[in-house]
Design a protein around this motif. Structure first.
Motif, mmCIF file in Angstrom:
data_model
loop_
_atom_site.group_PDB
_atom_site.id
_atom_site.type_symbol
_atom_site.label_atom_id
_atom_site.label_comp_id
_atom_site.label_asym_id
_atom_site.label_seq_id
_atom_site.Cartn_x
_atom_site.Cartn_y
_atom_site.Cartn_z
ATOM 1 N N SER A 362 0.958 -1.216 0.061
ATOM 2 C CA SER A 362 0.176 -0.012 -0.160
ATOM 3 C C SER A 362 0.983 1.272 -0.121
ATOM 4 O O SER A 362 1.688 1.349 0.516
ATOM 5 N N PHE A 363 0.523 2.188 -0.862
ATOM 6 C CA PHE A 363 1.422 3.543 -0.984
ATOM 7 C C PHE A 363 0.583 4.518 -1.368
ATOM 8 O O PHE A 363 -0.396 4.552 -2.106
ATOM 9 N N LYS A 364 1.322 5.771 -1.356
ATOM 10 C CA LYS A 364 0.563 6.979 -1.829
ATOM 11 C C LYS A 364 1.261 7.641 -2.890
ATOM 12 O O LYS A 364 2.319 7.278 -3.127
ATOM 13 N N ALA A 365 0.535 8.251 -3.741
ATOM 14 C CA ALA A 365 1.132 8.875 -4.830
ATOM 15 C C ALA A 365 2.295 9.811 -4.377
ATOM 16 O O ALA A 365 2.196 10.503 -3.690
ATOM 17 N N GLY A 366 3.472 9.670 -5.217
ATOM 18 C CA GLY A 366 4.612 10.526 -5.144
ATOM 19 C C GLY A 366 5.381 9.553 -3.973
ATOM 20 O O GLY A 366 6.831 10.068 -3.988
ATOM 21 N N GLU A 367 5.136 8.658 -3.263
ATOM 22 C CA GLU A 367 6.286 7.942 -2.609
ATOM 23 C C GLU A 367 7.208 6.887 -3.580
ATOM 24 O O GLU A 367 6.819 6.461 -4.408
ATOM 25 N N GLU A 368 8.652 7.013 -2.821
ATOM 26 C CA GLU A 368 9.371 6.352 -3.834
ATOM 27 C C GLU A 368 9.719 4.793 -2.959
ATOM 28 O O GLU A 368 9.836 4.929 -1.667
#
Length: 401
Positions: A362-368
């Motif tokens: 699970s991740f958010k937009a912009g996360e690397e």
């Protein structure tokens, strides 16, 4: 959208007409009407200035003479007034008769100079008046010449701007009217009941159905693979050889695992759940602690060697265990076999994603984070977040950094 595209095409035609016709007319007219000079400016501007200057020249010369005589006359009047004032003052003071006589002579001389300059001034004015009609006539001729030039310019631009208006005004363009007539006809031609009938036949209760039917079991029936099983192929057959029980009279030998498969190394997904496992297989043989990748192999051994009695000497150090873990730090992913699809590429999330299963990230937009394996046939990749979490994610949700 079709209407918008057609109107856009019409505006492109307007641009082409303005640049191809109207703009070219302006350029051609300017080229014919205005001629540039080597030193800058236009030839027509210089001709106009020279024409007015030539018409003014005789009269301007006379005007200059008049100004000169006028100045001389005014100076003579000033001197005559000054001499008269001195003479009057001398009479009141009863000065020397000789001085009074000189002042009187000075006054007389100034009066003569005033009379003389006045005649010259009046004569120059008469001469100026004589050449004034000719001056006016010449100036008017030059003025009318350039008025005609301006008339041509203004008439040309009026006609040109009317042409521009015709190009800009789409209300009189039959193509523009046709666009909206077609749009209206299309809207009016829509039949609500026909649309509902079509949707019912193609997407509703009246559509053709594919109800489940009884199917005979077959050995050739392909098992439906999950999205994470398409990249790997499960071994069809496992044969364990060369394993003997360790005892007083029996020596230990190394074991080998024969797995009929492709020549390429199989990259097992460490997050796949074993749908075929059961409680008996979990309790069959307790192997040494190993990575999740080795768990699959251990279950295979446990399934085939469930009847083999485990001895106290069974350990990871034995050469007879082909799946012994050499990892000393306890990281379940350090002893993962090297596969051709493995990579270590930094990526950036384009959209938010919430994992639907436990083995998904699970991740958010912009996360690397790091991409650990190439995309499989179903469009999934394995990755590791900055906090060390490993899991799967959709490949089209990220981009390489």
């Amino acid at each position: 959208m079709t209407e918008a595209e057609k109107v856009s095409d019409l505006h492109v035609e307007v641009k082409a007409a303005l640049m191809g016709e109207d703009f070219e007319k302006v350029k051609n007219w300017q080229k014919d009407a205005y001629h540039k000079q080597m030193i800058g400016g236009f030839k027509e501007t210089k001709e106009a200035e020279d024409g007015f200057r030539k018409a003014q020249k005789p009269w301007a010369k006379k005007l200059k003479e008049v100004d000169g005589f006028k100045k001389a006359f005014h100076n003579a009047c000033k001197e005559e007034k000054t001499a008269t004032s001195r003479e009057n003052s001398s009479k009141l003071d009863n000065n020397n008769p000789e001085a009074q006589r000189k002042l009187q002579e000075k006054v007389e001389k100034c009066q003569q100079e005033v009379h003389k300059t006045k005649e010259r001034y009046e004569k120059s004015l008469e001469e100026l008046d004589k050449v004034t009609p000719q001056y006016m006539e010449n100036m008017e001729l030059v003025f009318e010449q350039w008025q005609q030039f301006e008339d041509n310019r203004l008439s040309f631009f009026k006609e040109l701007l009317l042409g521009v208006k015709q190009h800009l005004d789409l209300s009189n363009n039959h193509k523009y009217k046709t666009v909206y007539h077609t749009l209206e006809d299309t809207i009016q031609g829509a039949d609500v009941q026909e649309d509902l009938k079509w949707f019912r036949s193609n997407r509703g209760p009246d559509m053709s159905m594919n109800w489940p039917q009884f199917e005979e079991w077959s050995m050739d029936l392909n098992r439906t693979l999950s999205r994470r099983e398409t990249k790997r192929k499960q071994p069809d057959e496992v044969m364990l050889t060369g394993i003997t029980q360790a005892g007083d009279h029996v020596s230990k030998t190394s074991s080998s695992l024969t797995v009929p498969s492709s020549t390429e190394p199989q990259c097992l997904n460490p997050f796949d759940d074993d749908d075929d496992g059961d409680e008996e297989e979990e309790e069959a043989v307790q192997q040494p602690k190993s990575s999740p990748l080795n768990a699959k192999k251990e279950q295979v051994i446990a399934k085939t060697a469930s009847t083999v009695e485990k001895t106290p000497d069974w350990s990871d150090e034995e050469t007879g265990n082909p799946f012994a873990s050499s990892n000393a730090n306890g990281n379940p992913f350090d002893d993962e076999p090297s596969c051709p699809g493995e990579v270590s590429v930094p990526v950036r999330a384009l959209y938010d994603y919430d994992g639907q299963e436990q083995d998904e990230l699970s991740f958010k937009a912009g996360e690397e984070f790091i991409k650990m394996a190439l995309e499989d046939e179903q469009g999934w990749c394995k990755g590791r977040l900055t906090d060390g979490t490993l899991g799967l994610y959709p490949a089209n949700y990220v981009e390489d950094v």
